[in-house]
Design an enzyme around this catalytic site. Structure first.
Site, short mmCIF file in Angstrom:
data_model
loop_
_atom_site.label_atom_id
_atom_site.label_comp_id
_atom_site.label_asym_id
_atom_site.label_seq_id
_atom_site.Cartn_x
_atom_site.Cartn_y
_atom_site.Cartn_z
CE LYS A 99 -4.18 -3.07 -40.97
NZ LYS A 99 -4.57 -4.26 -40.69
N GLY A 100 -4.52 -1.93 -48.28
CA GLY A 100 -4.81 -2.93 -49.50
C GLY A 100 -3.67 -2.94 -50.38
CD GLU A 156 -6.98 2.62 -52.10
OE1 GLU A 156 -6.27 2.35 -51.89
OE2 GLU A 156 -7.78 3.25 -51.12
CG ASP A 173 -16.71 -0.14 -54.72
OD1 ASP A 173 -17.50 -1.02 -54.72
OD2 ASP A 173 -17.04 -0.50 -53.66
CG ASP A 183 -9.29 -6.45 -45.69
OD1 ASP A 183 -9.35 -5.71 -46.30
OD2 ASP A 183 -9.87 -6.54 -44.84
NE ARG A 216 -5.63 -6.44 -45.22
CZ ARG A 216 -5.76 -4.73 -45.05
NH1 ARG A 216 -5.96 -4.94 -46.66
NH2 ARG A 216 -6.57 -4.33 -44.77
#
Ligand code: IMP
Ligand code: MG
Length: 180
Positions: A42-43, A98, A102, A158, A164
């Site tokens: 969901k990011g 995206e 990371d 989040d 979010r």
């Protein structure tokens, strides 16, 4: 600012400007190929919706839900596919949108997956890049902001499904994730 944030890292105004630039770059590159723009749920939702509104080219929208996190702030090193895209990417240009890269685990896996499915090309757009954290051999083709190794939330990102909807990117206070 939200009380759980230590400081605002990226303001709404900077987000708007950088996201617009990202869309310009991608729009020029894929003006003629009707790319499949895949948002990673969901990011990426807020970044995605701002990004596509600045794209002045024909696009096919689709979404995938994956997770490499159990829910906390440490990667579990296992990619789970929770929802697949519906579009056949064979012969298509794929643009992955995206929120953050990371370790690189998620995007390395997704790029390989789309190429395996016969995509003509895979282009990665990220909002944030934690350059110093990379463990996998993958780089975004377009990145809006380089950030330090701090846990950030907001603008889609989040911590345990919270924050979010903050309109900015903020650094989460350590005490918030260390007490869990
Ligand atoms: P990677 O697979 O290690 O590159 O991690 C990518 C995923 O980790 C992102 O899609 C986020 O869901 C999550 N992530 C990494 N850093 C942060 C952060 O600072 N805040 C929120 N989510 C993060
Ligand atoms: Mg994510």
């Amino acid at each position: 600012m939200h009380q759980d944030c230590e400081r605002v890292l990226i303001t709404e105004e900077s987000l708007r400007e950088q996201v617009r630039r990202a869309a310009l770059a991608v729009g020029e590159r894929y003006a003629a190929s009707n790319p499949v723009v895949v948002g990673i749920l969901k990011g990426s939702i807020i970044f995605y919706s701002d990004f596509i509104r600045h794209l002045e080219i024909p696009v096919t929208l689709d979404f995938m839900a994956v997770s490499s996190y159990g829910g906390g702030s440490v990667s579990s090193g296992k990619l789970r596919m929770k929802k697949d895209i519906e579009t056949d990417v064979k012969g298509r240009d794929v643009v992955i949108v995206e929120d953050i890269i990371d370790s690189g685990f998620t995007l390395a896996n997704l790029k390989a997956l789309f190429l395996e499915r016969g995509a003509r090309s895979v282009y990665i757009v990220t909002l944030l890049n934690k350059r110093g954290r990379r463990e996998y051999d993958i780089e975004p083709d377009y990145n809006c902001f380089d950030i330090e190794n701090e846990f950030v939330v907001g603008y889609g990102l989040d911590y345990n499904e919270k924050y979010r909807n903050l309109p900015y990117v903020g650094v989460l206070k350590r005490e918030v994730y260390e007490k869990n």
